[in-house]
Design an enzyme around this catalytic site. Structure first.
Site: not given
Length: 313
Positions: A10, A12, A88-89, A134, A136-137, A154, A157, A160, A246
């Site tokens: 990617r 990013s 995790k992706d 997330s 989960r978070r 979203r 980094v 954000r 997700c």
């Protein structure tokens, strides 16, 4: 010079940092001189659908496979020879013809609490605005603090952190591993407890993905860290059992202590009102198949206990 291996990544900043680390490691494993690695083991930047869509949760547009799909297509088409993903992706099942060939040593798997004004998660005032995309978070935060306002965040980094600095949120949560790899570890105010904030399956680990026929190459064995791969096998077993995507709030974390592999996994309702957890361990030398079986068993137990009580968004 004809490249020996082309690495799909990617675009990013974090993805390029992670892929650059692996580019150097792969080059050295292939015996390439450091000054020739960029030419002989080049990075091929690929923009994924997940990168293009920044204004919605991934669950609304197709799930986390949106971060891997285009890169996997390039692997299958022969446009690249290896892909580097954040583990995790990576969806629970591999596409036909592809394999996770190696799992390098894991970074810090914990979530990080970041705030301009508050030193810890517990210090957040009543009704504070917490930024995360997330599920989960969100669920874990609300399980502890149902008064918090969870707001969608979203972007990469840098984006954000800028939004936090601009005052859009009182605090945000990000993976410690990504911040460490980018050299941003100083922004972490608190590394959150693995008990309260069980990480996403595979968080902090990388996946080196190849075509199936290339998965047993010598260089892949050189990059694999067996204890990390063992832990990830257990976590991804739990993810498979819990239909990890997700759309479901799940966590899983495994680690080796002494001669035992310990795994904890959980599922939560999105509002944090329901939380179902299991933990167990097996001999660390039982192998990857046994680790995955442990994850499948614990995940199945969590799924059975949660039953129809879990509420998907």
């Amino acid at each position: 010079m004809t490249p020996l291996l082309r690495i799909g990544t990617r675009r990013s900043r974090l993805a390029l940092a992670q892929s650059g680390m692996m580019q150097r490691a792969i080059g050295r494993a292939l015996g390439v001189a450091d000054d020739q690695i960029e030419q002989l083991v080049p990075l091929v930047e690929i923009v994924t659908t997940g990168d293009r869509i920044q204004d919605r949760r991934l669950l609304e547009v197709g799930g986390k496979a949106l971060f891997t799909k285009e890169i996997e297509e390039a692997l299958l088409d022969g446009r690249v020879d290896v892909a580097i993903h954040s583990m995790k992706d990576v969806p629970a099942e591999q596409p036909e013809g592809l394999a996770i060939a190696a799992v390098p040593m894991r970074e810090d798997a914990r979530d990080g609490f970041i705030s301009e004004y508050f030193a810890s998660f517990a210090d957040l005032p009543h009704g504070a605005r917490l930024g995360t995309a997330s599920l989960r978070r969100q669920a874990q935060a609300l399980a502890l603090r149902p008064d918090l306002q969870i707001e969608m965040l979203r972007g990469n980094v840098d984006t954000r952190l800028k939004r936090l600095k601009d005052g859009d949120f009182d605090a945000i949560l990000l993976a410690c591993s990504g911040l460490n790899r980018l050299g941003f570890s100083e922004v972490i105010r608190e590394r959150l407890s693995l008990d309260a904030f069980l990480p996403a399956p595979g968080q902090g680990a990388l996946a080196i993905q190849t075509r199936e026929g290339d998965a047993s190459a010598d260089w892949t064995r050189a990059l694999n860290h067996d204890l990390t791969a063992l832990a990830v096998a257990a976590e991804r077993g739990a993810m498979a059992a819990l239909e990890g995507s997700c759309r479901t709030a799940i966590g899983a974390y495994a680690h080796v202590e002494g001669n035992r592999l310990h795994l904890s996994t959980e599922m939560l309702s999105p509002d944090g009102s329901g939380r179902w957890t299991r933990a167990s361990d097996i001999a660390a030398d039982a192998g990857h198949a046994a680790a995955r079986a442990l994850g499948l068993r614990l995940g199945g137990e969590v799924q059975a206990e949660a039953g129809d009580q879990k509420i998907a968004l």
